[in-house]
Design a protein around this motif. Structure first.
Motif, PDB file in Angstrom:
ATOM      1  N   ARG A  83     -34.869  12.175  20.933  1.00 23.82           N
ATOM      2  CA  ARG A  83     -34.755  10.727  20.903  1.00 23.82           C
ATOM      3  C   ARG A  83     -35.267  10.178  19.577  1.00 23.82           C
ATOM      4  NH1 ARG A  83     -33.635   8.572  25.523  1.00 23.82           N
ATOM      5  NH2 ARG A  83     -33.452   9.947  27.310  1.00 23.82           N
ATOM      6  N   VAL A 202     -24.426   1.519  15.459  1.00 25.66           N
ATOM      7  CA  VAL A 202     -24.205   2.718  16.273  1.00 25.66           C
ATOM      8  C   VAL A 202     -22.845   2.661  16.940  1.00 25.66           C
ATOM      9  CG1 VAL A 202     -25.065   4.111  18.184  1.00 25.66           C
ATOM     10  CG2 VAL A 202     -26.674   2.768  16.789  1.00 25.66           C
ATOM     11  N   THR A 203     -22.101   3.725  16.813  1.00 23.64           N
ATOM     12  CA  THR A 203     -20.936   3.865  17.658  1.00 23.64           C
ATOM     13  C   THR A 203     -20.778   5.342  18.004  1.00 23.64           C
ATOM     14  OG1 THR A 203     -18.601   3.313  17.966  1.00 23.64           O
ATOM     15  CG2 THR A 203     -19.265   4.027  15.776  1.00 23.64           C
ATOM     16  N   ALA A 204     -19.763   5.655  18.751  1.00 23.62           N
ATOM     17  CA  ALA A 204     -19.522   7.044  19.149  1.00 23.62           C
ATOM     18  C   ALA A 204     -18.036   7.307  19.036  1.00 23.62           C
ATOM     19  CB  ALA A 204     -19.992   7.289  20.583  1.00 23.62           C
ATOM     20  N   ARG A 205     -17.714   8.548  18.794  1.00 21.80           N
ATOM     21  CA  ARG A 205     -16.308   8.939  18.675  1.00 21.80           C
ATOM     22  C   ARG A 205     -16.226  10.442  18.871  1.00 21.80           C
ATOM     23  NH1 ARG A 205     -16.460  11.425  13.890  1.00 21.80           N
ATOM     24  NH2 ARG A 205     -18.055  10.750  12.412  1.00 21.80           N
ATOM     25  N   MET A 206     -15.010  10.947  18.977  1.00 23.91           N
ATOM     26  CA  MET A 206     -14.853  12.386  19.031  1.00 23.91           C
ATOM     27  C   MET A 206     -15.011  12.942  17.616  1.00 23.91           C
ATOM     28  SD  MET A 206     -14.746  12.845  22.082  1.00 23.91           S
ATOM     29  CE  MET A 206     -14.454  14.605  22.229  1.00 23.91           C
ATOM     30  N   PRO A 207     -15.543  14.128  17.496  1.00 22.65           N
ATOM     31  CA  PRO A 207     -15.741  14.701  16.161  1.00 22.65           C
ATOM     32  C   PRO A 207     -14.422  15.048  15.492  1.00 22.65           C
ATOM     33  CG  PRO A 207     -16.267  16.306  17.856  1.00 22.65           C
ATOM     34  CD  PRO A 207     -16.028  15.012  18.561  1.00 22.65           C
ATOM     35  N   PRO A 222     -18.860  14.297  22.419  1.00 24.40           N
ATOM     36  CA  PRO A 222     -18.636  13.354  21.337  1.00 24.40           C
ATOM     37  C   PRO A 222     -19.790  13.376  20.331  1.00 24.40           C
ATOM     38  CG  PRO A 222     -19.280  12.199  23.345  1.00 24.40           C
ATOM     39  CD  PRO A 222     -19.343  13.670  23.643  1.00 24.40           C
ATOM     40  N   VAL A 223     -19.643  12.608  19.277  1.00 21.34           N
ATOM     41  CA  VAL A 223     -20.738  12.452  18.325  1.00 21.34           C
ATOM     42  C   VAL A 223     -21.186  11.000  18.276  1.00 21.34           C
ATOM     43  CG1 VAL A 223     -20.141  14.399  16.839  1.00 21.34           C
ATOM     44  CG2 VAL A 223     -19.122  12.155  16.390  1.00 21.34           C
ATOM     45  N   LEU A 224     -22.472  10.817  18.033  1.00 19.55           N
ATOM     46  CA  LEU A 224     -23.010   9.506  17.718  1.00 19.55           C
ATOM     47  C   LEU A 224     -22.878   9.309  16.211  1.00 19.55           C
ATOM     48  CD1 LEU A 224     -26.231   9.548  19.898  1.00 19.55           C
ATOM     49  CD2 LEU A 224     -24.448   7.806  20.025  1.00 19.55           C
ATOM     50  N   ALA A 247     -23.759  14.290  20.463  1.00 19.47           N
ATOM     51  CA  ALA A 247     -24.241  13.327  21.452  1.00 19.47           C
ATOM     52  C   ALA A 247     -24.928  14.006  22.626  1.00 19.47           C
ATOM     53  CB  ALA A 247     -23.086  12.459  21.954  1.00 19.47           C
ATOM     54  N   ASN A 250     -28.659  14.494  21.280  1.00 19.34           N
ATOM     55  CA  ASN A 250     -29.367  13.425  20.598  1.00 19.34           C
ATOM     56  C   ASN A 250     -29.229  12.106  21.334  1.00 19.34           C
ATOM     57  OD1 ASN A 250     -30.205  14.621  17.797  1.00 19.34           O
ATOM     58  ND2 ASN A 250     -28.104  15.315  18.130  1.00 19.34           N
ATOM     59  N   ALA A 251     -30.258  11.326  21.277  1.00 16.39           N
ATOM     60  CA  ALA A 251     -30.212   9.972  21.806  1.00 16.39           C
ATOM     61  C   ALA A 251     -31.014   9.089  20.876  1.00 16.39           C
ATOM     62  CB  ALA A 251     -30.771   9.924  23.219  1.00 16.39           C
ATOM     63  N   LEU A 252     -30.802   7.799  21.015  1.00 13.60           N
ATOM     64  CA  LEU A 252     -31.517   6.832  20.197  1.00 13.60           C
ATOM     65  C   LEU A 252     -32.349   5.976  21.125  1.00 13.60           C
ATOM     66  CD1 LEU A 252     -28.330   5.983  18.191  1.00 13.60           C
ATOM     67  CD2 LEU A 252     -30.236   7.339  17.346  1.00 13.60           C
TER      68      LEU A 252
ATOM     69  N   VAL B 202     -29.909   4.847  23.878  1.00 15.16           N
ATOM     70  CA  VAL B 202     -28.477   4.966  23.638  1.00 15.16           C
ATOM     71  C   VAL B 202     -28.067   6.421  23.564  1.00 15.16           C
ATOM     72  CG1 VAL B 202     -26.585   4.372  22.080  1.00 15.16           C
ATOM     73  CG2 VAL B 202     -28.588   2.862  22.253  1.00 15.16           C
ATOM     74  N   PRO B 222     -14.764   8.474  23.934  1.00 14.71           N
ATOM     75  CA  PRO B 222     -16.031   8.612  24.671  1.00 14.71           C
ATOM     76  C   PRO B 222     -16.565   7.245  25.092  1.00 14.71           C
ATOM     77  CG  PRO B 222     -16.393   8.943  22.311  1.00 14.71           C
ATOM     78  CD  PRO B 222     -14.936   8.619  22.490  1.00 14.71           C
ATOM     79  N   ALA B 247     -16.274   3.411  23.720  1.00 12.76           N
ATOM     80  CA  ALA B 247     -16.832   3.543  22.379  1.00 12.76           C
ATOM     81  C   ALA B 247     -15.858   3.090  21.297  1.00 12.76           C
ATOM     82  CB  ALA B 247     -17.256   4.982  22.118  1.00 12.76           C
ATOM     83  N   LEU B 252     -22.999  -1.009  18.514  1.00 16.66           N
ATOM     84  CA  LEU B 252     -24.299  -1.637  18.651  1.00 16.66           C
ATOM     85  C   LEU B 252     -24.843  -1.869  17.257  1.00 16.66           C
ATOM     86  CD1 LEU B 252     -25.370   0.886  21.369  1.00 16.66           C
ATOM     87  CD2 LEU B 252     -24.744  -1.495  21.774  1.00 16.66           C
TER      88      LEU B 252
END
Lengths: 260, 260
Positions: A83, A202-207, A222-224, A247, A250-252, B202, B222, B247, B252
């Motif tokens: 985190r 922050v967003t997320a998507r597929m690598p 996915p990746v952050l 992802a 890992n977390a934020l 997150v 995702p 996503a 964010l």
DNA sequence: TAGTGGTCTAGACCACCAT
DNA sequence: TGGTGGTCTAGACCACTAT
């Protein structure tokens, strides 16, 4: 919430996936367990191998299982999350432990951290980077610094830091041989840029395919994508770092007050 | 960064995917454009339909294209991102616009927002929720409030808010008929719980099958999974909301100072 | 070497969409 | 109705892993 009852006219691949999913969530198949081979699943359920394979693919896309070539398909365990939040940049953390926040977090989990700077180059910044640094991309170059972060030699994150040339010229930030120990932000601070506030988008998507290869990301993970901007005490941005993190590891974690 | 040169012994599906990817990134295939049909791709490239299909699947997994049953496969456009950060909770935003932060953000993009509360129930909280609310899950129940967020009738987010029964008992928060206009946080404030600080945890993951159905999420997209905790002026948590967001439409944006 | 997943072929039928 | 993607079959060969 999750509906797991059989539907009429349910497709064979969905039906098989649902049965396997049930065994996983019920604990009959525990994390680390090996599923029957695709050929065995096909024979047992009276479907073609491709159909059993499709069922496995559905589970992999949900992140429930991982296929390992030549070995089998295994139930994924719940992963320990690392985190990261704004404490990542706190001065006390740097002063007390002498460790970069990444190292501190990984060591706290009993794993062995390693950070590798794979390249330092001087480039013309992309518009998104220049905009966040508040510079004219045509008038000023930046130093691009690529860092790879490992835990037990498993790649966890990539961070690419951009900083205006006039700030880092001649400093350790622009020269890996002089980096020394501790956080990059300690080096910035020595140059008169103490990180005082940050912005994180922050967003997320597929690598991308190259991220899959570089970070050894399994299917269905996915990746952050975190674009971080660091500001000094006068509110001037002096560095932008784009982090790409697995992802599942890992977390934020952000804590902040709400402004009026 | 991205290596797009042909490899020797490259598999037909990868080769075809690479060619199509190149046409997309080069702009020959623009967002919204329709790819040749799987049968046409197969015939043109001398492969079986399943192989062309596999190539399309690779691109869909990367989020580059979306298949629409009976219509074709289309290049995905870059989506407008809705950015949510701590301003989401700012009092001034509520006072000035009278709008919830979601509505404000969506209207700012020229789209039509709609928020629907689909259920309000009283339940025993899950351990993760109870822990964040600082209550004993066996001694106290919570109100569970499920909200769906739409833009132009397209589902964007789901938010499930949990709040201790003793705090919301008899208030509009626990009764949809009395909610009235404006933000949920305005209602909390009227009950003496002014949101003063927040914590947001997150991460990202692939959607569950029910999320795919409920949020109409295309392949290869995702979700952001945000666990939000709201604290009052005394640092006491009074609500936890778990947001699940597509996503590709949501991001964010946090700005905060770095503590010592 | 045997067993596994990864890929490919060449067909078939179904469900959905536009005309 | 014709064309599209979605799924399924019943094989085949290859690449990787373990023994």
């Amino acid at each position: 919430m999750t509906r797991e009852s059989p539907t009429e006219n349910e497709q064979p691949s969905r039906r098989l996936a649902r049965e396997l999913r049930g065994q996983i969530t019920a604990g009959d198949l525990a994390p680390g367990d090996k599923l029957p081979s695709e050929r065995a699943l096909a024979a047992e359920h009276g479907v073609a191998r491709n159909t059993a394979r499709e069922a496995v693919r559905l589970l992999a896309d949900e992140g429930l299982v991982t296929a390992e070539h030549g070995r089998g398909v295994f139930v994924r365990g719940k992963n320990r999350l690392m985190r990261f939040g704004q404490r990542r940049y706190a001065r006390t953390l740097r002063r007390e432990t002498g460790l970069s926040p990444y190292r501190a977090e990984v060591e706290a989990q009993g794993r062995t951290p390693r950070v590798e700077c794979t390249s330092i180059t001087r480039i013309t910044p992309a518009p998104e980077i220049a905009e966040r640094l508040g510079i004219d991309p045509e008038a000023e170059t930046v130093v691009r610094r690529e860092n790879w972060y490992y835990a037990d030699e498993e790649p966890m994150q990539v961070g690419v830091t951009y900083s205006p040339w006039h700030i880092v010229e001649g400093t350790p930030v622009a020269d890996s041989a002089k980096m020394g120990k501790g956080s990059l932000y300690a080096r910035f601070e020595e140059q008169g840029y103490a990180i005082t506030s940050i912005r994180e988008e922050v967003t997320a998507r597929m690598p991308t395919p190259s991220e899959v290869a570089g970070l050894a990301i399994p299917d269905g993970v996915p990746v952050l994508d975190v674009t971080h901007t660091g500001y000094d005490e006068h509110g001037r941005p002096f560095e932008v770092t784009v982090f790409v993190m697995r992802a599942d590891f890992n977390a934020l974690d952000y804590r902040m007050s709400v402004e009026d």
